[in-house]
Write an enzyme that holds these catalytic residues in place. Structure first.
Site, PDB file in Angstrom:
ATOM      1  N   ASP A 269       0.823  -1.199   0.000  1.00  0.00           N
ATOM      2  CA  ASP A 269       0.000   0.000   0.000  1.00  0.00           C
ATOM      3  C   ASP A 269       0.864   1.258   0.000  1.00  0.00           C
ATOM      4  O   ASP A 269       1.426   1.634   1.025  1.00  0.00           O
ATOM      5  CB  ASP A 269      -0.925   0.007   1.219  1.00  0.00           C
ATOM      6  CG  ASP A 269      -1.863   1.205   1.223  1.00  0.00           C
ATOM      7  OD1 ASP A 269      -2.037   1.809   0.147  1.00  0.00           O
ATOM      8  OD2 ASP A 269      -2.414   1.509   2.292  1.00  0.00           O
ATOM      9  N   LYS A 276       1.346   7.976   0.643  1.00  0.00           N
ATOM     10  CA  LYS A 276       1.784   7.971   2.032  1.00  0.00           C
ATOM     11  C   LYS A 276       3.158   8.636   2.164  1.00  0.00           C
ATOM     12  O   LYS A 276       3.923   8.682   1.202  1.00  0.00           O
ATOM     13  CB  LYS A 276       1.921   6.529   2.541  1.00  0.00           C
ATOM     14  CG  LYS A 276       0.636   5.757   2.704  1.00  0.00           C
ATOM     15  CD  LYS A 276       0.936   4.343   3.165  1.00  0.00           C
ATOM     16  CE  LYS A 276      -0.337   3.526   3.338  1.00  0.00           C
ATOM     17  NZ  LYS A 276      -1.156   3.995   4.463  1.00  0.00           N
ATOM     18  N   GLU A 348      -8.161   2.706   0.934  1.00  0.00           N
ATOM     19  CA  GLU A 348      -8.451   1.711  -0.104  1.00  0.00           C
ATOM     20  C   GLU A 348      -8.949   0.387   0.449  1.00  0.00           C
ATOM     21  O   GLU A 348      -9.648  -0.360  -0.235  1.00  0.00           O
ATOM     22  CB  GLU A 348      -7.202   1.476  -0.966  1.00  0.00           C
ATOM     23  CG  GLU A 348      -6.205   0.466  -0.443  1.00  0.00           C
ATOM     24  CD  GLU A 348      -5.591   0.816   0.907  1.00  0.00           C
ATOM     25  OE1 GLU A 348      -5.293  -0.115   1.676  1.00  0.00           O
ATOM     26  OE2 GLU A 348      -5.409   2.011   1.200  1.00  0.00           O
ATOM     27  N   ARG A 350     -11.180  -0.375   2.659  1.00  0.00           N
ATOM     28  CA  ARG A 350     -12.648  -0.477   2.722  1.00  0.00           C
ATOM     29  C   ARG A 350     -13.266  -0.634   1.334  1.00  0.00           C
ATOM     30  O   ARG A 350     -14.368  -1.158   1.209  1.00  0.00           O
ATOM     31  CB  ARG A 350     -13.218   0.734   3.457  1.00  0.00           C
ATOM     32  CG  ARG A 350     -13.021   2.066   2.783  1.00  0.00           C
ATOM     33  CD  ARG A 350     -13.129   3.240   3.745  1.00  0.00           C
ATOM     34  NE  ARG A 350     -11.995   3.282   4.663  1.00  0.00           N
ATOM     35  CZ  ARG A 350     -11.823   4.208   5.604  1.00  0.00           C
ATOM     36  NH1 ARG A 350     -12.726   5.154   5.765  1.00  0.00           N
ATOM     37  NH2 ARG A 350     -10.760   4.188   6.388  1.00  0.00           N
TER      38      ARG A 350
END
Length: 499
Positions: A269, A276, A348, A350
């Protein structure tokens, strides 16, 4: 393209634990229990040492200052004719306070402290078979990573010969099965993302599941698009490695209950377009911890032959920024037709979970348990070691209790009434984040609730902190992947099967 089969490039090392009716004539060490009594060190009787040998062992331990406090490890030379070179004393603390979790933690410390010893004979299972076996296996696990060198002798996990009555054999085997399933989850989470990505991950799960007697279904990106899995596709389309949906099914005869398991499988991720910060991003290999835990759980259930039908739905995707990636402000259509405005592509998990929950709900299960490394807000609210659980109130509360009972700390959290209004979007049915900072964990739970089928008892377990230990090992918890919440969910499945 990955091959149809895939093996992990590295697996964790862990102790071998064997059950025996009596101690072998010769071993490298004896592992015995000690307690911290009101008047000092106490050494309970054990079949491994006669009265005179036990007395001399007590004197040797007292001479070096052993106290019997919880987790204390003290090694002394074994008495003559004891059948071992040394005695390892494992402190269990106050005998009145001893419970399964204290024993599990102490056994884990012992396994970690005895690397390289060789064969160790023990009767600590006298104080709890399951807890001792789980502690030895889980605590002795270590992951070296992908290296050019083999383990040295002094790095090899010990072999534990557990001496106990044959009546404990069923409990012993069950504990070993569950513990080794936790290690499977740990191995998956510890594997770097250049090796474990949606296609290779799906191939590995397929092989493991088939070996355990599970039915397997894997949907590739074309099938996902054809069937309308808009959430999984929206997250995965920014990566050169396309997403997958894996469905594993355990269908024992005469099962009267059906439990759906769902786990988040983001193999890496970056946050996507909502990138991030770079510092610490390397830990995002752990963002598939929910899927690893649920895969390990259903495999454990099959090996334990639990009489309950179980279906695990695991959405696998890699969240990357690219010219193809989903943008903040895009509107997507989830499986089942509900639309969502994506305000933050780093929310992302969810998105993929919603598709999986909607698909799992089509099977009309009695219960649905979902777990994910979902929100940083979980860590802010509950810390790095306690999962937050939301969902149907009675089921949610019981699952949290089970987590605390097995040593995977969890706390029941409410779904907030104000989020029912705040989740609405002007551009779609719902939006994937709330503009406010407060209640981020609960907002994610409210989002997922929209996709749960009517009449299904469900629980969402946020393991953002508990799935990964970035600090030093403790008890039976190693550094890096922990395998939470496999033991919680397996225990819940056992309880459902017996209800």
């Amino acid at each position: 393209m990955a091959s149809s089969t895939f093996e992990l490039p590295a697996r964790g090392a862990f102790p071998t634990v064997e059950l025996a009716k009596k101690a072998p004539k010769q071993a490298d060490a004896l592992l015995i229990a000690t307690f911290a009594g009101e008047e000092g060190l106490e050494v309970p009787g054990t079949s491994l040492l006669g009265s005179s040998a036990l007395r001399s062992t007590y004197e040797a331990l007292a001479a070096v200052g052993a106290t019997g406090k919880a987790g204390e490890i003290v090694k002394v030379p074994a008495p003559q004719k004891a059948g071992a070179a040394q005695v390892i004393a494992l402190g269990l603390g106050d005998v009145e306070a001893l419970d399964d979790e204290a024993l599990r933690r102490a056994a884990g410390s012992a396994a970690r402290a005895t690397t390289g010893v060789g064969t160790i004979v023990t009767t600590v299972v006298d104080f709890g078979v399951s807890a001792a076996v789980e502690g030895l296996i889980l605590g002795g696990y270590s992951y070296r990573g992908i290296r050019s060198t083999e383990l040295k002798d002094e790095e090899q996990p010990a072999t534990f010969v557990v001496v106990a009555d044959k009546s404990t054999a069923e409990e012993f085997e069950a504990a070993r099965t569950v513990a080794e399933s936790v290690l499977l989850a740990r191995d998956l989470v510890n594997t770097p993302a250049n090796e474990l990505y949606p296609e290779s991950y799906a191939a590995f799960l397929s092989a493991q599941a088939k070996d355990a007697g599970l039915d397997v279904e894997v949907l590739d990106e074309k099938q996902l698009e054809k069937q309308g899995f808009g959430g999984i596709l929206a997250v995965g389309k920014g990566s050169a490695r396309p997403p997958r949906l894996v469905r594993l099914s355990w269908k024992p005869k005469k099962a009267t209950k059906h439990v759906a398991l769902v786990g988040k499988g983001i193999t890496f991720d970056t946050g996507g377009i909502s990138l991030k910060p770079g510092n610490g991003m390397w830990d995002m290999i752990s963002d598939m911890g929910g899927s690893a835990a649920m895969a390990a759980t259903i495999i454990a259930a099959a090996k334990l032959k639990l009489p309950v039908r179980i279906t695990a739905t695991l959405p696998l995707a890699e969240n990357m920024p690219s010219a193809n990636a989903t943008r903040p402000g895009d509107v997507i259509t989830h499986y089942g037709g509900l639309t969502s405005e994506v305000l933050n592509t780093d929310a992302e998990g969810r998105l993929v979970l919603s598709d999986a929950i909607a698909r799992a709900s089509e099977d009309k299960p009695d219960y649905l348990i979902e777990t994910a490394t979902l929100t940083g807000a979980q860590i802010v609210a509950l810390g790095a070691r306690t999962s937050g659980i939301m969902g149907s109130e009675v089921f949610r509360d019981r699952l949290a209790e089970i987590g605390r009972e097995v040593g995977e700390n969890a706390w029941a959290m409410p779904l907030l009434e104000e989020h029912d209004e705040e989740i609405k979007s002007q551009a779609a049915d719902i939006r994937n984040i709330n503009a406010k900072r407060e209640g981020g964990m609960e907002f994610a739970g409210t989002y997922l609730k929209q996709f749960v089928g009517e009449g299904i008892e469900w629980a969402h377990i946020d393991i953002a902190g508990p799935s990964w230990n970035g600090s030093a090992p403790r008890g039976y918890t190693p550094k890096r992947a922990t395998g939470v919440p496999v033991r919680t969910v397996v225990t819940a499945l056992r309880e459902i099967a017996e209800s």
